[in-house]
Design an enzyme around this catalytic site. Structure first.
Site, mmCIF file in Angstrom:
data_model
loop_
_atom_site.group_PDB
_atom_site.id
_atom_site.type_symbol
_atom_site.label_atom_id
_atom_site.label_comp_id
_atom_site.label_asym_id
_atom_site.label_seq_id
_atom_site.Cartn_x
_atom_site.Cartn_y
_atom_site.Cartn_z
ATOM 1 N N GLY A 89 0.779 -1.148 0.078
ATOM 2 C CA GLY A 89 0.117 0.090 -0.089
ATOM 3 C C GLY A 89 0.882 1.269 -0.157
ATOM 4 N N LYS A 95 -0.439 -0.257 10.089
ATOM 5 C CA LYS A 95 0.214 -1.127 10.799
ATOM 6 C C LYS A 95 0.736 -0.699 12.289
ATOM 7 C CE LYS A 95 2.039 -4.681 8.648
ATOM 8 N NZ LYS A 95 3.338 -5.157 7.903
ATOM 9 N N THR A 145 -4.026 -3.004 6.778
ATOM 10 C CA THR A 145 -5.069 -3.167 5.998
ATOM 11 C C THR A 145 -4.297 -3.658 4.446
ATOM 12 O OG1 THR A 145 -4.505 -0.919 4.970
ATOM 13 C CG2 THR A 145 -6.467 -1.099 6.564
ATOM 14 N N ASN A 163 -3.974 -4.183 0.897
ATOM 15 C CA ASN A 163 -4.273 -3.416 -0.280
ATOM 16 C C ASN A 163 -4.630 -4.421 -1.479
ATOM 17 O OD1 ASN A 163 -3.538 -1.484 1.802
ATOM 18 N ND2 ASN A 163 -3.709 -0.149 0.201
ATOM 19 N N GLU A 189 -9.074 -1.675 0.843
ATOM 20 C CA GLU A 189 -8.216 -2.254 1.824
ATOM 21 C C GLU A 189 -9.088 -2.790 3.098
ATOM 22 O OE1 GLU A 189 -5.763 0.786 3.750
ATOM 23 O OE2 GLU A 189 -5.918 2.278 1.849
ATOM 24 N N HIS A 202 -8.184 -10.690 12.711
ATOM 25 C CA HIS A 202 -7.322 -12.032 13.265
ATOM 26 C C HIS A 202 -6.003 -11.549 13.239
ATOM 27 C CE1 HIS A 202 -6.167 -16.068 13.233
ATOM 28 N NE2 HIS A 202 -5.305 -15.780 12.377
ATOM 29 N N TYR A 234 1.973 -10.272 1.684
ATOM 30 C CA TYR A 234 1.997 -9.459 0.710
ATOM 31 C C TYR A 234 2.364 -10.818 -0.754
ATOM 32 C CZ TYR A 234 2.785 -5.148 2.836
ATOM 33 O OH TYR A 234 2.646 -4.014 3.858
ATOM 34 N N ARG A 288 -20.811 2.991 7.167
ATOM 35 C CA ARG A 288 -20.797 4.238 6.987
ATOM 36 C C ARG A 288 -19.922 4.842 6.204
ATOM 37 N NH1 ARG A 288 -15.866 6.293 8.890
ATOM 38 N NH2 ARG A 288 -14.614 4.791 10.184
ATOM 39 N N LYS A 320 -14.949 9.541 6.489
ATOM 40 C CA LYS A 320 -15.146 10.641 7.175
ATOM 41 C C LYS A 320 -13.417 11.166 7.377
ATOM 42 C CE LYS A 320 -17.801 8.775 10.626
ATOM 43 N NZ LYS A 320 -18.312 8.817 12.114
HETATM 44 P P1 ADP Z 1 0.653 -1.165 3.328
HETATM 45 O O1 ADP Z 1 0.419 0.192 3.212
HETATM 46 O O2 ADP Z 1 1.651 -1.926 2.518
HETATM 47 O O3 ADP Z 1 -0.920 -1.812 3.019
HETATM 48 P P2 ADP Z 1 -0.288 -1.866 6.152
HETATM 49 O O4 ADP Z 1 0.489 -0.962 7.226
HETATM 50 O O5 ADP Z 1 -1.603 -1.421 5.836
HETATM 51 O O6 ADP Z 1 0.879 -1.787 4.918
HETATM 52 O O7 ADP Z 1 -0.127 -3.357 6.446
HETATM 53 C C1 ADP Z 1 -0.918 -4.444 5.598
HETATM 54 C C2 ADP Z 1 -0.075 -5.655 5.442
HETATM 55 O O8 ADP Z 1 -0.037 -6.062 6.867
HETATM 56 C C3 ADP Z 1 -0.948 -6.641 4.646
HETATM 57 O O9 ADP Z 1 -0.530 -6.388 3.186
HETATM 58 C C4 ADP Z 1 -0.454 -7.863 5.371
HETATM 59 O O10 ADP Z 1 0.436 -8.530 4.543
HETATM 60 C C5 ADP Z 1 -0.163 -7.642 6.645
HETATM 61 N N1 ADP Z 1 -1.254 -7.876 7.513
HETATM 62 C C6 ADP Z 1 -0.755 -8.780 8.911
HETATM 63 N N2 ADP Z 1 -2.088 -8.882 9.623
HETATM 64 C C7 ADP Z 1 -3.102 -8.439 8.928
HETATM 65 C C8 ADP Z 1 -4.579 -8.232 9.058
HETATM 66 N N3 ADP Z 1 -5.055 -8.641 10.321
HETATM 67 N N4 ADP Z 1 -5.213 -7.640 8.123
HETATM 68 C C9 ADP Z 1 -4.825 -7.111 7.009
HETATM 69 N N5 ADP Z 1 -3.342 -7.089 6.807
HETATM 70 C C10 ADP Z 1 -2.457 -7.709 7.603
HETATM 71 MG MG MG Z 2 -2.620 -0.942 3.685
#
Ligand code: ADP
Ligand code: MG
Length: 157
Positions: free
Chosen positions: A17, A23, A29, A31, A81, A86, A93, A106, A109
């Site tokens: 992302g 994180k 999230t 992506n 996203e 869990h 990735y 919703r 916002k």
């Molecule tokens: P990015 O900007 O790369 O999306 P994030 O901080 O949003 O970084 O972290 C997303 C990554 O975290 C996901 O691509 C996945 O590999 C990992 N991940 C670990 N646990 C989860 C979870 N419970 N839900 C979603 N992604 C998770």
């Molecule tokens: Mg993300």
């Protein structure tokens, strides 16, 4: 725009992302790629949704999902996203994420502070957990969509 496309089934690769620090907030999230996002109905509303998600052929978990405007493309393209409710041992990735969106919470916002953002997301998560226990949403957890073709070749054990 929000409800008439539901339930919405989608499968695609998890990509990097834009490092907004999800994180670090405790709410990573996963992506979807731009290509997968482009395949969404163009008139689907931005906002917060919930449903079910599974990574590869792993277990199906509750999730909350945001359809938002993608800052990478000067907010003219959407981003999708998924926060899976869990705790995973490792990042995933490059893996295939399968989701079914079953409900809407919703609209998007803006928040005045990080604290407000985090508590709104925590409320979204609680709302998603409650809704997903209701029969009309729970039934989609068992949908054949989550049983990838490979699993059909495995014996009944
Ligand atoms: P990015 O900007 O790369 O999306 P994030 O901080 O949003 O970084 O972290 C997303 C990554 O975290 C996901 O691509 C996945 O590999 C990992 N991940 C670990 N646990 C989860 C979870 N419970 N839900 C979603 N992604 C998770
Ligand atoms: Mg993300």
């Amino acid at each position: 725009g929000a409800m008439r496309h539901l339930p919405y089934f989608c499968r695609g690769e998890v990509v990097k992302g834009f490092g907004r620090g999800s994180k670090e907030l405790g709410i990573p999230t996963a992506n979807f790629s731009e290509q997968v996002v482009e395949s969404f109905p163009p008139d689907i509303s931005t906002g917060i949704y919930y449903g079910w998600a599974c990574v590869g052929n792993g277990d199906v978990h509750k999730m909350v999902l945001s359809i938002g405007w993608n800052p990478f493309y000067k907010n003219i393209k959407k981003s999708v996203e998924t926060h899976i409710i869990h705790t995973f041992k490792e990042d995933f990735y490059g893996e295939i994420l399968s989701i079914v969106i079953t409900g809407y919470i919703r609209p998007e916002k803006n928040f005045d502070s990080l604290d407000e953002l985090i508590s709104a997301i925590q409320e979204d998560i609680e709302e998603a957990k409650r809704q997903l226990d209701l029969p009309e949403h729970l039934k989609l957890k068992e949908d054949n969509f989550f049983h990838l073709p490979e699993s059909k070749t495995v014996n009944n054990h």
